[in-house]
Design an enzyme around this catalytic site. Structure first.
Site, PDB file in Angstrom:
ATOM      1  N   ARG A  77      21.909  66.165  85.209  1.00 33.00           N
ATOM      2  CA  ARG A  77      22.899  66.744  86.123  1.00 33.00           C
ATOM      3  C   ARG A  77      22.309  66.756  87.532  1.00 33.00           C
ATOM      4  O   ARG A  77      21.140  67.084  87.732  1.00 33.00           O
ATOM      5  CB  ARG A  77      23.274  68.167  85.708  1.00 33.00           C
ATOM      6  CG  ARG A  77      24.220  68.207  84.534  1.00 33.00           C
ATOM      7  CD  ARG A  77      25.022  69.488  84.480  1.00 33.00           C
ATOM      8  NE  ARG A  77      26.161  69.494  85.385  1.00 33.00           N
ATOM      9  CZ  ARG A  77      27.291  68.823  85.190  1.00 33.00           C
ATOM     10  NH1 ARG A  77      27.454  68.082  84.115  1.00 33.00           N
ATOM     11  NH2 ARG A  77      28.275  68.895  86.057  1.00 33.00           N
ATOM     12  N   CYS A  90      34.723  66.211  93.723  1.00 33.99           N
ATOM     13  CA  CYS A  90      33.968  66.010  92.479  1.00 33.99           C
ATOM     14  C   CYS A  90      34.830  65.420  91.349  1.00 33.99           C
ATOM     15  O   CYS A  90      35.148  64.246  91.410  1.00 33.99           O
ATOM     16  CB  CYS A  90      33.304  67.326  92.094  1.00 33.99           C
ATOM     17  SG  CYS A  90      31.946  67.091  90.939  1.00 33.99           S
ATOM     18  N   HIS A 107      31.313  70.705  96.713  1.00 36.24           N
ATOM     19  CA  HIS A 107      31.972  71.999  96.566  1.00 36.24           C
ATOM     20  C   HIS A 107      31.399  72.863  97.684  1.00 36.24           C
ATOM     21  O   HIS A 107      30.668  72.396  98.539  1.00 36.24           O
ATOM     22  CB  HIS A 107      31.601  72.624  95.220  1.00 36.24           C
ATOM     23  CG  HIS A 107      31.980  71.804  94.041  1.00 36.24           C
ATOM     24  ND1 HIS A 107      33.258  71.765  93.541  1.00 36.24           N
ATOM     25  CD2 HIS A 107      31.244  71.002  93.231  1.00 36.24           C
ATOM     26  CE1 HIS A 107      33.282  70.986  92.465  1.00 36.24           C
ATOM     27  NE2 HIS A 107      32.081  70.502  92.257  1.00 36.24           N
TER      28      HIS A 107
HETATM   29  N1  GLN Z   1      32.721  66.394  85.136  1.00 34.38           N
HETATM   30  C1  GLN Z   1      32.263  65.757  86.300  1.00 34.38           C
HETATM   31  C2  GLN Z   1      30.757  65.502  86.350  1.00 34.38           C
HETATM   32  O1  GLN Z   1      29.985  66.285  85.820  1.00 34.38           O
HETATM   33  C3  GLN Z   1      32.744  66.534  87.512  1.00 34.38           C
HETATM   34  C4  GLN Z   1      32.151  67.890  87.637  1.00 34.38           C
HETATM   35  C5  GLN Z   1      32.671  68.649  88.843  1.00 34.38           C
HETATM   36  O2  GLN Z   1      33.829  68.524  89.227  1.00 34.38           O
HETATM   37  N2  GLN Z   1      31.817  69.505  89.392  1.00 34.38           N
HETATM   38  O3  GLN Z   1      30.363  64.517  86.904  1.00 34.38           O
END
Ligand code: GLN
Length: 240
Positions: free
Chosen positions: A127, A94, A190
Site C-alpha cells: 500500500r 483515488c 485525499h
Molecule cells: N481501492 C483503491 C486502491 O487501493 C482506491 C483506494 C482509495 O480510493 N483510497 O488503490
C-alpha cells in the site's frame, strides 16, 4: 446569477478520508462570494442528469466499493463522456480516478472502468500511504494531500497534475501525480484536496464559470489560515 450546480456522484460509496470536504469547500467558497449554488448528493440507485452540472466529484472508494460502482458507471457512461468532452469540471479522487480509466486489475479480479481516459491501474503488493507534496501548474504554492492506495496507475502520455516532491505518486515511482484531461483532475490526493489547497478550488470554480460564459474575477478570500496550515505541513515533510 445562474445557480452553480454541484454533483457528488455515489456519495454513499465513493467518499473516503473526507473526500466530501471537497464539496463543502466549493460550497463555502461560492457562498462567501454570494454565488448561488445547489448540491445534489447522488446515491448509487438515484437517477440524475448532468446536463446543467457545473462541478462533479467522484470520490475515493475501497476495492469492494469500486466493484459495486463500476456496474452503475457503465449505465451513466454516455452522460459522463458528454459532460467531460464538453469541458465539464470533474474532480476524481483515488478510487474515482482509477475508475475513469480502462480497468483496475487486481490479483484475481478485474474492475472495469469507464474507459474515458486511456489509463490503466494495476494493484501492487504494497500500500502506498502517506502525506504528499507536489509541484503543479495548477497552484502557485505547492499542493499538499494524503494518499492511500494499492493501485499503480499508468497515465501514458497524459499530462500529470504535478511532479512529486514527497510521496509515491501515480505508480509508486515518485515522479508524476494525478492527471489532467480537459477540465478533469484525477488524483490520488485525499486530504481533502480542495480545503487544503484553496487555489486549486478557485481554479476549478473559475473553469466552471467560464464554461457557462461567466467571466468574473473571483473575489479574493482570506486564505491565510489555510495557507499557513499548508506551509506547516510542507516544512514538516521537508524537514525545514
Ligand atoms: N481501492 C483503491 C486502491 O487501493 C482506491 C483506494 C482509495 O480510493 N483510497 O488503490
Amino acid at each position: 446569477m445562474k445557480t452553480f450546480k454541484i454533483y457528488h456522484l455515489f456519495y454513499d460509496l465513493l467518499n473516503l478520508y473526507g473526500d466530501r470536504g471537497n464539496i463543502a469547500c466549493i460550497e463555502k467558497r461560492l457562498a462567501w462570494r454570494n454565488i448561488p449554488f445547489e448540491t445534489y448528493r447522488i446515491g448509487i440507485d438515484d437517477d440524475f442528469d448532468l446536463k446543467d452540472a457545473d462541478f462533479v466529484l467522484l470520490g475515493g472508494g475501497s476495492d469492494r466499493e469500486q466493484a459495486i460502482v463500476c456496474n452503475r458507471l457503465k449505465e451513466i457512461k454516455s452522460q459522463l463522456v458528454t459532460y467531460i468532452e464538453d469541458n465539464g469540471v470533474l474532480l476524481a479522487i483515488c478510487g474515482g480516478y482509477q475508475l475513469l480509466g480502462e480497468s483496475y486489475v487486481m490479483n484475481d479480479e478485474i474492475i472495469e472502468g469507464l474507459n474515458i481516459l486511456k489509463i490503466k491501474t494495476i494493484k501492487g503488493d504494497k500500500r502506498l500511504i502517506g502525506n504528499v507534496i507536489i509541484d503543479s501548474a495548477w497552484s502557485n504554492s505547492k499542493i499538499v494531500g494524503f494518499e492511500n492506495h494499492s493501485g499503480k496507475t499508468l497515465i501514458n502520455d497524459y499530462e500529470p497534475l504535478g511532479k512529486v516532491v514527497v510521496g509515491y505518486g501515480n505508480d509508486g515511482q515518485k515522479i508524476d501525480e494525478g492527471i489532467i484531461y480537459k477540465n478533469v483532475i484525477g488524483t490520488y490526493l485525499h486530504g481533502p484536496l480542495l480545503p487544503k489547497n484553496p487555489e486549486v478550488a478557485d481554479k476549478l470554480i473559475t473553469l466552471a464559470l467560464k464554461r457557462k460564459n461567466i467571466e468574473i474575477p473571483l473575489k479574493k478570500l482570506d486564505d491565510d489560515e489555510e495557507l499557513m496550515a499548508k506551509d506547516i505541513m510542507i516544512k514538516r515533510l521537508l524537514n525545514m
